[in-house]
Enzyme design. Sequence first.
Site, PDB file in Angstrom:
ATOM      1  N   LYS A 203      33.307  -4.296  29.208  1.00 42.46           N
ATOM      2  CA  LYS A 203      33.270  -4.313  27.749  1.00 42.46           C
ATOM      3  C   LYS A 203      34.666  -4.167  27.149  1.00 42.46           C
ATOM      4  O   LYS A 203      35.025  -4.893  26.235  1.00 42.46           O
ATOM      5  CB  LYS A 203      32.364  -3.204  27.233  1.00 42.46           C
TER       6      LYS A 203
ATOM      7  N   ASP B 127      28.798   8.576  30.192  1.00 39.97           N
ATOM      8  CA  ASP B 127      28.820   7.126  30.394  1.00 39.97           C
ATOM      9  C   ASP B 127      29.618   6.562  29.223  1.00 39.97           C
ATOM     10  O   ASP B 127      29.133   6.508  28.093  1.00 39.97           O
ATOM     11  CB  ASP B 127      27.386   6.587  30.397  1.00 39.97           C
TER      12      ASP B 127
ATOM     13  N   TRP C  49      20.558   3.149  26.840  1.00 38.90           N
ATOM     14  CA  TRP C  49      21.286   3.393  28.092  1.00 38.90           C
ATOM     15  C   TRP C  49      20.992   4.759  28.670  1.00 38.90           C
ATOM     16  O   TRP C  49      20.831   4.908  29.881  1.00 38.90           O
ATOM     17  CB  TRP C  49      22.795   3.183  27.896  1.00 38.90           C
TER      18      TRP C  49
END
Length: 355
Positions: free
Chosen positions: A186, A162, A88
């Site tokens: 999530k 993040d 990511w």
Amino acid sequence: MPEAVLRRAAAEMLDWHGSGMGVMEMSHRGKEFGAIATKAEADLRTLLAIPANFHILFMQGGGLGENAIVPMNLSRGTIADFVITGSWSIKSQKEAQRYCDARIVASNADGKHTRLPDPSTWQLTPGASYVHLCTNETINGLEFQELPDLAALGSDAPLVIDFSSHVASRAVDWRRVGLAFGGAQKNLGPAGLTIVVVRDDLLGRALEICPSAFNYKTVADNQSMYNTPPTWGIYVAGLTFDWLLQQREGELTGVAAMEQRNIAKAALLYGFIDGSAFYENRIDPACRSRMNVPFFLRDERRNDAFLAGARDAGLLQLKGHKSVGGMRASIYNAMPIEGVQALVAYMREFERSQA
Ligand SMILES: *Cc1c(COP(=O)(O)O)cnc(C)c1O
């Protein structure tokens, strides 16, 4: 998703609180949805202990959208520092490169993303517009157990995190953060909602090219209603915030209670894997994620049989990401300890069946 949240959303689907309409049918500017959004925001502030000098923005575009939206809002087209820890953060740095000088100041790529680079080794740029960190690398299974103190490292840049894949699973030390973003899908609610928490002094720095709907100042000035926000996502995430606030473990409530449960869930699964000669986890124990547990069968020829048996046992979505291979158990907030117990029981049984 917590089952209680899904049941409540289902029960209110056709008629929200006697209003005669479902949430999807409401005007985002009406008083009913206004009440839903106000409560969701207040509950999120309580849940994550977000200080008053931070704005909560309900946006769209997901984590990948923020990879562009953050540099458009914060970089001023100058330098931003990136700590590369896995899939990511690599994506974030590549995307930011289109808007600014996105520098890699540390990377764990050499060790195949199995341990986090120690903050004391980061080559931070003096005067950088911000420092980007992915605090839970979902695909690789690495998590920062503590946020770095950039000031102590000699940097006055704001830290951007993040936190898509571990938001609300543990406390956030907001003294060390300038901006946090995460897709809701999530740990909080349905896909389509992006949460941004931004310190107020960071508003008003956007590049001229930044779309108005993605300009944090515009979004903040309009209480996330500059354009139609993802109303269903905000509503269901709001139900999740409410559910999270009611969770208890002894004296602990809310995120602290979830954190205790998550510690217990992760300890059970990692403990089993570490004690086994049949399975393995390759991540440095100090950097292991409590949310995403990648693991391998030492004999990978058994992978298909493992996954087929797991499916039969009602254990789904265990195949690892294609870039890592093997298996990955995502044991997000809503996964109860019983789910992890069932996984460990299956893993033990599968090992026995292969002897
Ligand atoms: C899932 C995830 C994202 C997702 O981005 P989307 O654009 O919402 O698909 C971003 N960052 C991390 C760390 C993630 O786990």
